[in-house]
Design a protein around this motif. Sequence first.
Motif, mmCIF file in Angstrom:
data_model
loop_
_atom_site.group_PDB
_atom_site.id
_atom_site.type_symbol
_atom_site.label_atom_id
_atom_site.label_comp_id
_atom_site.label_asym_id
_atom_site.label_seq_id
_atom_site.Cartn_x
_atom_site.Cartn_y
_atom_site.Cartn_z
ATOM 1 N N ARG A 1 -87.793 -6.174 52.658
ATOM 2 C CA ARG A 1 -86.954 -6.946 51.735
ATOM 3 C C ARG A 1 -87.767 -7.979 50.960
ATOM 4 N NH1 ARG A 1 -81.484 -6.062 52.566
ATOM 5 N NH2 ARG A 1 -80.985 -5.001 54.532
ATOM 6 N N GLU B 1 -85.040 -5.318 46.517
ATOM 7 C CA GLU B 1 -84.460 -5.576 45.192
ATOM 8 C C GLU B 1 -84.859 -6.947 44.656
ATOM 9 O OE1 GLU B 1 -80.227 -3.327 45.076
ATOM 10 O OE2 GLU B 1 -80.529 -4.643 46.804
ATOM 11 N N ARG B 2 -84.977 -7.924 45.542
ATOM 12 C CA ARG B 2 -85.415 -9.262 45.145
ATOM 13 C C ARG B 2 -86.772 -9.597 45.754
ATOM 14 N NH1 ARG B 2 -80.304 -12.901 46.597
ATOM 15 N NH2 ARG B 2 -80.410 -11.583 48.463
ATOM 16 N N PRO C 1 -90.612 -5.429 43.355
ATOM 17 C CA PRO C 1 -89.427 -4.619 43.669
ATOM 18 C C PRO C 1 -89.609 -3.128 43.369
ATOM 19 C CG PRO C 1 -88.867 -6.560 42.343
ATOM 20 C CD PRO C 1 -90.352 -6.434 42.315
ATOM 21 N N ARG D 1 -88.185 -1.822 39.887
ATOM 22 C CA ARG D 1 -89.070 -2.059 38.744
ATOM 23 C C ARG D 1 -90.230 -1.072 38.744
ATOM 24 N NH1 ARG D 1 -91.520 -7.859 38.785
ATOM 25 N NH2 ARG D 1 -93.022 -6.878 40.209
ATOM 26 N N SER E 1 -81.493 1.066 46.883
ATOM 27 C CA SER E 1 -80.820 -0.183 47.208
ATOM 28 C C SER E 1 -81.416 -0.655 48.524
ATOM 29 C CB SER E 1 -79.308 -0.006 47.333
ATOM 30 O OG SER E 1 -78.983 0.747 48.505
ATOM 31 N N ASP E 2 -81.350 -1.936 48.782
ATOM 32 C CA ASP E 2 -81.897 -2.443 50.040
ATOM 33 C C ASP E 2 -81.192 -1.813 51.235
ATOM 34 O OD1 ASP E 2 -83.691 -3.988 48.689
ATOM 35 O OD2 ASP E 2 -82.736 -5.915 49.126
ATOM 36 N N PRO F 1 -94.826 -14.671 42.657
ATOM 37 C CA PRO F 1 -93.518 -14.440 43.289
ATOM 38 C C PRO F 1 -93.429 -14.991 44.718
ATOM 39 C CG PRO F 1 -94.181 -12.501 42.070
ATOM 40 C CD PRO F 1 -95.351 -13.448 42.031
ATOM 41 N N ARG G 1 -90.676 -17.810 45.963
ATOM 42 C CA ARG G 1 -89.758 -17.607 47.091
ATOM 43 C C ARG G 1 -89.883 -18.717 48.138
ATOM 44 N NH1 ARG G 1 -90.227 -13.713 44.124
ATOM 45 N NH2 ARG G 1 -88.750 -11.973 44.005
ATOM 46 N N THR H 1 -87.806 -21.561 46.784
ATOM 47 C CA THR H 1 -86.355 -21.351 46.902
ATOM 48 C C THR H 1 -85.906 -21.208 48.345
ATOM 49 O OG1 THR H 1 -86.618 -18.948 46.623
ATOM 50 C CG2 THR H 1 -86.222 -20.258 44.626
ATOM 51 N N ASP I 1 -86.521 -18.664 50.409
ATOM 52 C CA ASP I 1 -86.038 -17.301 50.643
ATOM 53 C C ASP I 1 -86.211 -16.915 52.106
ATOM 54 O OD1 ASP I 1 -85.252 -14.556 49.578
ATOM 55 O OD2 ASP I 1 -87.199 -14.122 50.492
#
Length: 479
Positions: free
Chosen positions: A39, A44-45, A49, A52, A71-72, A411, A415, A418, A420
């Motif tokens: 993950r 996806e995040r 990813p 992309r 999808s995750d 990135p 993270r 934020t 993450d």
Amino acid sequence: MTAMEWFTGPDYWLSRLVFQRGLALLYLVAFLSAALQFRALIGERGMTPVPRYVAYVPARRAPSVFQLHYSDRFFAAWAWGGTLLAAAVAGGAADAVPLGAAMALWAALWALYLSIVNVGQTWYGFGWESLLLETGFLAIFLGNADTDPPVLVLWLMRWLLFRVEFGAGLIKLRGDPCWRDLTCLHYHHETQPMPGPLSWFFHHLPGPLHRVEVAANHVAQLVVPLALFTPQPVAGVAAAVIICTQLWLVASGNFSWLNWVTILVAFSAVDGSALADLLGLPAHSLAPAPPSWFVALVLAATALVVALSYWPALNLISPQQRMNMSFNPYHLVNTYGAFGSVNRSRYEVVIEGTDAEHLTDGTPWREYEFKGKPGDVRRLPRQFAPWHLRLDWLMWFAAISPGYARDWFGPLVERLLTGDRDTLRLLRVNPFPGTPPRHVRARLYLYRFTTWRELRETGAWWHRTLIGEFLPPTRLAGS
């Protein structure tokens, strides 16, 4: 001799059993590693990813189920499904079903993991990913308890082992001069990507013993592999020597499952009957003759490997030899090798954060601690292999050159800013458990192992010196 006696090697029944059960366990580790780390890395995040990536890389270059849908949740189901399947095979499922079903189980493991590797990008750009896939492909055709091991596949295993060892030996002789003057291990135990708990002690072995290590490595990789193609018991002795040298590498560092796959492949050249006698195991009963469809599939797989061997064989004799390269998107019949050059000094990127709004010379900074890579100088390196800490490994490359981190370091910092949760789970210590920091920076340090005296006086395994700034203090835009 009956028409089919040439096809099987009943003496290798125990060798196959050890190989297949061990390989299933390594598949389990690989799938579990993917399930628990994806993950933050390729989700996806994530930092790079998958959606992309597949948007600009066509399926013909990276065949994967995730080219059709990602999808995750789907990736997690895929990775956990592979984990459960590998656990079942490790527990003997492939020997409890008919031969065709056993081949299907091994083929499923290979296809499941191929789909992950082909969208894993830089996080999966290691030689042992291709080695696991190539080995897993050959395992499809080794059969199960319904038939004795096919001799052709056993020879293909030896050819794989030869390329792994001989290729690694050649890349060293053609690369760094320290391999030729026998001094590389004066540095390698200290500067390797992820030292283990014994690496400090290996580093402090006497200089002459380091030279013996290098000379023994040359013999093990450039001379011993030639004996793999000789009759027993010489081939078995050669395999045993390779197994012992790989265990030495296991003890001295963390190289994911590289050494363990090599050890298992080496068992394909061990006379299983002789080993069974040594262990006092019951005599093996000959299995029935293999079905014709199985013989046909083994012959077809052998022809495929022989045809694909042109490129890695050419690479072995090339003065511009390349290491850890796949010549096709299915990672079949690859070229291998490691440490064609050895770093003389160890650099580490240390990431720090602060919750201060305004920065001054006196601003307190707190360090993020990684699970495997060196950080806290008082922390003894841990043993993680065959587990693969993907972020820790790439941090080692980042310290060598920022270019290696161009796609993912920004990135990663974002993270951390934020908070993450998926990213923080990859770390050992998050110094901001409540709210994320306002600023993050990265600094470059020179690390070296302490001496015996320094260890006694300070309790530190490492000594570090600040070199400079790797990333200036950074905050989220608009914050």
